[in-house]
Design an enzyme around this catalytic site. Structure first.
Site, short mmCIF file in Angstrom:
data_model
loop_
_atom_site.label_atom_id
_atom_site.label_comp_id
_atom_site.label_asym_id
_atom_site.label_seq_id
_atom_site.Cartn_x
_atom_site.Cartn_y
_atom_site.Cartn_z
CG HIS A 106 -1.83 1.15 1.31
ND1 HIS A 106 -3.12 1.13 0.82
CD2 HIS A 106 -1.67 2.40 1.84
CE1 HIS A 106 -3.70 2.29 1.03
NE2 HIS A 106 -2.84 3.08 1.66
CD GLU A 107 1.64 3.70 3.68
OE1 GLU A 107 1.96 4.75 3.10
OE2 GLU A 107 0.59 3.57 4.32
CG HIS A 109 0.23 6.14 -0.62
ND1 HIS A 109 -0.86 6.58 -1.33
CD2 HIS A 109 -0.25 5.56 0.52
CE1 HIS A 109 -1.96 6.27 -0.66
NE2 HIS A 109 -1.63 5.64 0.46
#
Length: 441
Positions: free
Chosen positions: A28-29, A32
């Site tokens: 997920h990170e 980003h």
């Protein structure tokens, strides 16, 4: 089963949970981070975990990659951020940046860059799930359309089928394709044995074998009565409360008739007959039309007593199937939440951290393939959750960006602070509610 495993398995369960969560958070990170980098936004810190830093290094772009003590989350802190949530700018830092430098901050970048960077987190969760599901489909293949017998599993009673047999009829009814075999299996009356017509070594033979879908556990559902009672995949149920069982189709009405009362099972396992007692659980099952049906279940999935030869699947063919798998998870999740809110099904269907940790340990104990599949399912759920329009989540940020695109300006700092506080309270309430389900349901 208690709320947590016994002490001997506690560390295994926690370890599995940390591994699963760390993989999902990292994916997920990284979404980003990498889309932010591609969009010209500089990341100062990529952290896996919170709290005191255990390991860290700074790459050539000036980003510090670190592993922190508390492994229950992570974040990417971009240049100019006042906090890890990128919810506000650090005005002291921003005041010392030139116009060109501000372009590399989350708060000075164009709207499209900020929105893409925020959306990339959930998108990478979905992408990760697609890769895993597609990989499983390619690795395992799909059952061939021909009703040919693969490996034959041990069964009680007469079983004259052999690996390589081509089934041409069951109980006198012709079979041309595998779909015919399964469609026919639903209409065959339960019996100790059923006649099969097969082609073997160039000859047509009629042999006796168990019902096409016997009361054999192909798999055991997590957090189920069957798992708690010690049932294992491959177990064959011989009787329920003294009534003989020859087909899986007999089990649902027998379990329903108990109306939640304990049932006594006689189970065949590798030549040994065991006596087990378990209590069916009221379970909410998703229906094809999007609704739910509440039934009493013991937690078994059905299957034949032999494997089917499998055909290879190309990566290109597997991707739409993987996307369909994700679509089913998302659809069932949204439908489940809706029916919980309306009171149509029990709110106990919502698990919290303890439930997820317990499931992580159970899936890990079932094998690395089951554990990886579970991580992909959980990654889809995390991606979906983060898209909810709740301030502090990615979905809330995207709503703010949509407002900015329509109004021509971002929400005021005062409004943002209020909404972020509301979002934090909502998220905290949801987590406490889910934790209460883990402890009380």
């Amino acid at each position: 089963m208690g709320i947590l495993p016994d002490f001997g398995n506690l560390f295994f369960t926690l370890g599995a949970f940390v591994v699963a969560l760390s993989i999902i958070v990292a994916v997920h990170e990284y979404g980003h981070y990498i889309v932010g980098r591609w969009s010209g936004i500089h990341a100062e810190v990529f952290s896996l975990g919170f709290g005191p830093v255990l390991l860290s290094r700074v790459d050539r772009r000036g980003t510090r990659w670190q592993v922190a003590l508390l492994p229950f989350g992570g974040y990417v802190k971009f240049l100019g951020d006042a906090n890890a949530a990128s919810s506000a700018a650090d005005e002291t830092v921003m005041a010392h940046l030139s116009s060109d430098q501000k372009r590399h901050t989350m708060h000075g970048a164009p709207l499209w860059a900020r929105a893409a960077t925020i959306f990339a987190g959930p998108a990478f969760n979905f992408l990760f799930s697609i890769v895993v599901f597609a990989g499983f489909i390619v690795w395992q293949g799909l059952p061939a359309d021909t009703p040919r017998v693969g490996a034959v599993h041990p069964m009680p009673g007469i079983n004259e089928l052999r690996e390589g047999d081509l089934i041409t009829a069951v109980d006198g009814h012709p079979v041309a394709e595998l779909v015919d075999f399964y469609r026919l299996a639903e209409s065959i009356e339960p019996a100790p044995s059923v006649p099969y017509t097969v082609e073997r070594d160039g000859r047509s033979l009629t042999v006796q074998a168990p019902h096409p879908v016997p009361a054999r556990a192909a798999s055991i559902t997590l957090n189920s009565a069957a798992r708690d009672a010690g049932m294992q995949p491959g177990d064959v149920i011989l009787s329920v409360d003294g009534q003989p069982v020859h087909a899986f189709s007999q089990l649902p009405p027998m379990v329903a008739a108990a109306d939640g009362a304990p049932v006594a099972l006689e189970v065949w396992r590798e030549g040994e007959v065991l006596s087990l007692t378990l209590t069916p659980r009221r379970t909410d099952l998703p229906l094809p039309d999007g609704g739910f049906e509440t039934r009493w279940l013991i937690g078994l999935t059905s299957g034949t007593f032999f494997d089917h030869p499998r055909r290879s699947v190309s990566p290109l063919e597997s991707v739409p199937m993987a996307v369909g798998e994700i679509g089913g998870i998302v659809s069932n999740s949204i439908s489940g939440l809706y029916h919980m809110v309306t009171g149509a099904i029990s709110t106990c269907n919502l698990s919290g951290p303890v439930g997820i940790a317990t499931t992580s340990g159970a899936m890990a104990s079932d094998g690395i393939d089951s554990f990886i599949w579970f991580i992909a399912v959980l990654s889809t759920a995390v991606g979906l959750l983060n898209l909810f329009p709740i301030p502090i989540l990615d979905g809330g940020h995207l709503v703010f960006h949509a407002y900015e695109a329509l109004a021509g300006r971002p929400p005021s700092d005062r409004v943002l602070n209020v909404l972020m506080t509301v979002g934090l309270v909502l998220l905290g309430a949801m987590m406490l509610f889910a934790l209460g389900n883990d402890l009380l349901c």
